[in-house]
Motif scaffolding. Structure first.
Motif, PDB file in Angstrom:
ATOM      1  N   TYR A 114      -0.592  -7.525 -14.349  1.00 57.43           N
ATOM      2  CA  TYR A 114      -0.434  -8.708 -13.485  1.00 57.43           C
ATOM      3  C   TYR A 114      -1.750  -9.232 -12.930  1.00 57.43           C
ATOM      4  O   TYR A 114      -1.765 -10.130 -12.105  1.00 57.43           O
ATOM      5  CB  TYR A 114       0.541  -8.371 -12.340  1.00 57.43           C
ATOM      6  N   HIS A 115      -2.866  -8.664 -13.400  1.00 58.78           N
ATOM      7  CA  HIS A 115      -4.211  -9.152 -13.011  1.00 58.78           C
ATOM      8  C   HIS A 115      -4.369  -9.207 -11.500  1.00 58.78           C
ATOM      9  O   HIS A 115      -4.853 -10.206 -10.948  1.00 58.78           O
ATOM     10  CB  HIS A 115      -4.474 -10.537 -13.646  1.00 58.78           C
ATOM     11  N   VAL A 116      -3.920  -8.146 -10.838  1.00 57.75           N
ATOM     12  CA  VAL A 116      -4.083  -8.053  -9.393  1.00 57.75           C
ATOM     13  C   VAL A 116      -5.259  -7.127  -9.137  1.00 57.75           C
ATOM     14  O   VAL A 116      -5.431  -6.121  -9.814  1.00 57.75           O
ATOM     15  CB  VAL A 116      -2.820  -7.453  -8.726  1.00 57.75           C
ATOM     16  N   GLN A 117      -6.062  -7.455  -8.139  1.00 59.90           N
ATOM     17  CA  GLN A 117      -7.223  -6.605  -7.838  1.00 59.90           C
ATOM     18  C   GLN A 117      -6.783  -5.345  -7.091  1.00 59.90           C
ATOM     19  O   GLN A 117      -5.901  -5.405  -6.227  1.00 59.90           O
ATOM     20  CB  GLN A 117      -8.205  -7.393  -6.967  1.00 59.90           C
ATOM     21  N   GLU A 118      -7.431  -4.244  -7.410  1.00 61.68           N
ATOM     22  CA  GLU A 118      -7.094  -2.964  -6.793  1.00 61.68           C
ATOM     23  C   GLU A 118      -7.261  -3.035  -5.280  1.00 61.68           C
ATOM     24  O   GLU A 118      -6.411  -2.554  -4.526  1.00 61.68           O
ATOM     25  CB  GLU A 118      -7.995  -1.865  -7.375  1.00 61.68           C
ATOM     26  N   VAL A 119      -8.339  -3.671  -4.849  1.00 55.67           N
ATOM     27  CA  VAL A 119      -8.617  -3.737  -3.415  1.00 55.67           C
ATOM     28  C   VAL A 119      -7.506  -4.530  -2.710  1.00 55.67           C
ATOM     29  O   VAL A 119      -7.151  -4.220  -1.565  1.00 55.67           O
ATOM     30  CB  VAL A 119     -10.033  -4.336  -3.161  1.00 55.67           C
ATOM     31  N   PHE A 120      -6.936  -5.508  -3.398  1.00 59.07           N
ATOM     32  CA  PHE A 120      -5.856  -6.302  -2.816  1.00 59.07           C
ATOM     33  C   PHE A 120      -4.605  -5.449  -2.620  1.00 59.07           C
ATOM     34  O   PHE A 120      -3.933  -5.530  -1.595  1.00 59.07           O
ATOM     35  CB  PHE A 120      -5.545  -7.501  -3.725  1.00 59.07           C
ATOM     36  N   ILE A 121      -4.296  -4.603  -3.624  1.00 59.14           N
ATOM     37  CA  ILE A 121      -3.122  -3.735  -3.528  1.00 59.14           C
ATOM     38  C   ILE A 121      -3.275  -2.778  -2.345  1.00 59.14           C
ATOM     39  O   ILE A 121      -2.356  -2.600  -1.543  1.00 59.14           O
ATOM     40  CB  ILE A 121      -2.912  -2.947  -4.843  1.00 59.14           C
ATOM     41  N   TYR A 122      -4.449  -2.151  -2.251  1.00 57.15           N
ATOM     42  CA  TYR A 122      -4.670  -1.203  -1.157  1.00 57.15           C
ATOM     43  C   TYR A 122      -4.638  -1.898   0.201  1.00 57.15           C
ATOM     44  O   TYR A 122      -4.165  -1.344   1.201  1.00 57.15           O
ATOM     45  CB  TYR A 122      -6.001  -0.459  -1.347  1.00 57.15           C
ATOM     46  N   ASP A 123      -5.101  -3.148   0.222  1.00 59.43           N
ATOM     47  CA  ASP A 123      -5.064  -3.926   1.468  1.00 59.43           C
ATOM     48  C   ASP A 123      -3.617  -4.150   1.899  1.00 59.43           C
ATOM     49  O   ASP A 123      -3.270  -4.019   3.079  1.00 59.43           O
ATOM     50  CB  ASP A 123      -5.782  -5.265   1.235  1.00 59.43           C
ATOM     51  N   CYS A 124      -2.750  -4.482   0.924  1.00 56.59           N
ATOM     52  CA  CYS A 124      -1.320  -4.707   1.234  1.00 56.59           C
ATOM     53  C   CYS A 124      -0.673  -3.425   1.774  1.00 56.59           C
ATOM     54  O   CYS A 124       0.177  -3.481   2.671  1.00 56.59           O
ATOM     55  CB  CYS A 124      -0.563  -5.141  -0.020  1.00 56.59           C
ATOM     56  N   ILE A 125      -1.067  -2.280   1.237  1.00 57.24           N
ATOM     57  CA  ILE A 125      -0.504  -0.998   1.689  1.00 57.24           C
ATOM     58  C   ILE A 125      -0.996  -0.687   3.095  1.00 57.24           C
ATOM     59  O   ILE A 125      -0.221  -0.310   3.980  1.00 57.24           O
ATOM     60  CB  ILE A 125      -0.880   0.152   0.733  1.00 57.24           C
ATOM     61  N   GLU A 126      -2.298  -0.890   3.289  1.00 62.94           N
ATOM     62  CA  GLU A 126      -2.896  -0.583   4.591  1.00 62.94           C
ATOM     63  C   GLU A 126      -2.292  -1.437   5.697  1.00 62.94           C
ATOM     64  O   GLU A 126      -2.065  -0.962   6.812  1.00 62.94           O
ATOM     65  CB  GLU A 126      -4.402  -0.839   4.513  1.00 62.94           C
ATOM     66  N   LYS A 127      -2.000  -2.673   5.384  1.00 64.51           N
ATOM     67  CA  LYS A 127      -1.431  -3.586   6.390  1.00 64.51           C
ATOM     68  C   LYS A 127       0.084  -3.414   6.495  1.00 64.51           C
ATOM     69  O   LYS A 127       0.755  -4.132   7.225  1.00 64.51           O
ATOM     70  CB  LYS A 127      -1.773  -5.042   6.040  1.00 64.51           C
ATOM     71  N   GLU A 128       0.634  -2.466   5.686  1.00 70.01           N
ATOM     72  CA  GLU A 128       2.068  -2.163   5.706  1.00 70.01           C
ATOM     73  C   GLU A 128       2.917  -3.358   5.313  1.00 70.01           C
ATOM     74  O   GLU A 128       4.058  -3.508   5.749  1.00 70.01           O
ATOM     75  CB  GLU A 128       2.496  -1.608   7.082  1.00 70.01           C
ATOM     76  N   TRP A 129       2.351  -4.207   4.467  1.00 72.33           N
ATOM     77  CA  TRP A 129       3.145  -5.299   3.914  1.00 72.33           C
ATOM     78  C   TRP A 129       3.957  -4.790   2.733  1.00 72.33           C
ATOM     79  O   TRP A 129       4.989  -5.351   2.386  1.00 72.33           O
ATOM     80  CB  TRP A 129       2.243  -6.441   3.436  1.00 72.33           C
ATOM     81  N   VAL A 130       3.456  -3.732   2.105  1.00 72.59           N
ATOM     82  CA  VAL A 130       4.112  -3.120   0.947  1.00 72.59           C
ATOM     83  C   VAL A 130       4.093  -1.607   1.140  1.00 72.59           C
ATOM     84  O   VAL A 130       3.060  -1.053   1.526  1.00 72.59           O
ATOM     85  CB  VAL A 130       3.378  -3.473  -0.366  1.00 72.59           C
ATOM     86  N   THR A 131       5.236  -0.967   0.894  1.00 72.52           N
ATOM     87  CA  THR A 131       5.301   0.498   0.960  1.00 72.52           C
ATOM     88  C   THR A 131       5.724   0.993  -0.412  1.00 72.52           C
ATOM     89  O   THR A 131       6.870   0.786  -0.806  1.00 72.52           O
ATOM     90  CB  THR A 131       6.338   0.947   1.998  1.00 72.52           C
ATOM     91  N   PRO A 132       4.831   1.635  -1.187  1.00 74.36           N
ATOM     92  CA  PRO A 132       5.206   2.069  -2.541  1.00 74.36           C
ATOM     93  C   PRO A 132       6.472   2.911  -2.526  1.00 74.36           C
ATOM     94  O   PRO A 132       6.689   3.688  -1.597  1.00 74.36           O
ATOM     95  CB  PRO A 132       4.010   2.918  -3.005  1.00 74.36           C
TER      96      PRO A 132
END
Lengths: 93, 299
Positions: free
Chosen positions: A16-34
């Protein structure tokens, strides 16, 4: 389209051509919980949520403060729809 | 056929980058599928709008478009197609399960005109929640206990019985959405998905594995270490075993349930020629075949 049950971060970056740093940012901000927090693997609900957040920030210019508010409203909409669908099914029985 | 991007975005041919971006953002917000769940038309319009933007987003792109310098299927590779979040929310998802709404308030808002109060005296059971859990084949055979976190934050121990099938659902009573009035709380279902193994294939109650053999092993027999789900075992390969022969290792398959033991592991023989065949080998086979002809294609 058939999807796998879970994906690793490297697969998400490639597919999906998403940047790794963006994914980790979403997790850190608790917008996404794997779905699997230990293995850091994501299901399609997580991945599409990440893509939605990317659309909100990069395409619509939404700032960080507004992202959780919009996600909350969208989740509320889906929750309400699910509840109403459930009640209709019950009432039709 | 690609639609005129200027018309799609509602901008003139001499619009600036900023004007084009503004027009795109306004339309993208209007038609984004996640902001218009279950509206196919919105999804199609969104795809048109994001494709149009890609075609004319800057001066370089506009020049390329004017010269027709884009290749079909441009649309499939460039437009923001799916997947979209709303596609995975039918019936609710993990994030909507987490949403701390009160089902009774929602119910009352629709039925507030009923006699007898907000729910009209109706007792409605709460919604069931569905979770998914992936396990390895080994764990499906031997059974395992794992923990999941429910939408309400509660940790639930899931005891997966030995011999469980893929897509089987385990039920946990009263772990779903609260009911309305006196309606009972919904249940939680955990759907078990078995990850495909690189080595073993499930075939009914048996496990199957492919075993490559050398010519020598197939012709003269051998003792070979064969993997099973719990570790390797020695298997005697009888001399003269042919390709496709199915050897059986008893009791190494899937559990049969209720203490009835287990299925078997089936070992399917393959015969593999050497990687490099020298002239000596080639000549020997030719010579031997001359006096030992047989036709495997004859029934």
């Amino acid at each position: 389209m058939l999807y796998k049950t879970t994906y690793e971060i490297t697969e998400i970056i490639e597919l999906y051509h998403v940047q790794e740093v963006f994914i980790y940012d979403c997790i850190e901000k608790e917008w996404v919980t794997p779905v699997d927090t230990q293995k850091r693997s994501f299901d399609m609900e997580d991945i599409t949520r990440i893509l939605l957040i990317r659309d909100l920030k990069e395409e619509f210019g939404v700032n960080d403060e507004a992202v959780p508010i919009i996600l909350h409203l969208i989740d509320q909409l889906h929750w309400s729809q699910a509840q109403i669908k459930h009640y209709i099914e019950i009432l039709e029985k | 056929m690609i639609k005129d991007p200027y018309k799609t975005l509602g901008v003139s041919k001499d619009a600036t980058d900023e004007e084009i971006k503004k027009a795109y953002r306004a339309l993208a917000k209007k038609y984004h599928p996640d902001l218009n769940p279950n509206k196919k038309e919105a999804e199609l319009k969104f795809k048109d709008v994001s494709l149009a933007y890609k075609l004319i987003e800057n001066k370089e792109a506009r020049e390329k478009y004017a010269k027709g310098m884009y290749e079909e299927p441009f649309a499939d590779t460039t437009a923001r197609g799916g997947p979209f979040y709303s596609e995975f929310q039918d019936g609710g998802g993990r994030y909507t399960y987490n949403f701390e709404g009160n089902p009774e308030d929602l119910f009352k808002s629709f039925f507030s005109g009923f006699k007898g109060g907000g729910t009209g005296g109706m007792d409605v059971p709460g919604q069931d929640h569905l979770y998914k859990m992936e396990i390895d084949l080994k764990d499906a055979v031997t059974g395992i206990e794992q923990e999941i976190v429910l939408s309400n934050g509660k940790r639930l121990k899931v005891k997966i019985p030995a011999g469980i099938s893929s897509n089987e659902k385990l039920r946990f009573k009263n772990q779903g959405e609260p009911g309305i009035g006196k309606g009972k709380t919904g249940d939680a279902y955990v759907e078990i998905l078995i990850r495909p193994s690189d080595v073993f294939k499930i075939s009914g109650n048996n496990l199957e594995i492919e075993l490559p053999l050398t010519l020598d092993e197939a012709v003269n027999g051998a003792k070979i270490k064969v993997p099973t789900i719990e570790g390797s075992v020695n298997v005697t390969i009888p001399p003269g075993v042919n390709a496709g022969t199915r050897l059986r290792i008893k009791g190494k398959g899937m559990p049969l349930g209720k203490g009835q033991g287990r299925g078997d592991q089936i070992v399917i023989v393959h015969i593999v020629l050497p990687e490099k065949i020298d002239n000596k080998f080639r000549d020997f086979i030719k010579s031997w075949s001359g006096t030992h002809s047989y036709n495997p294609r004859e029934i």
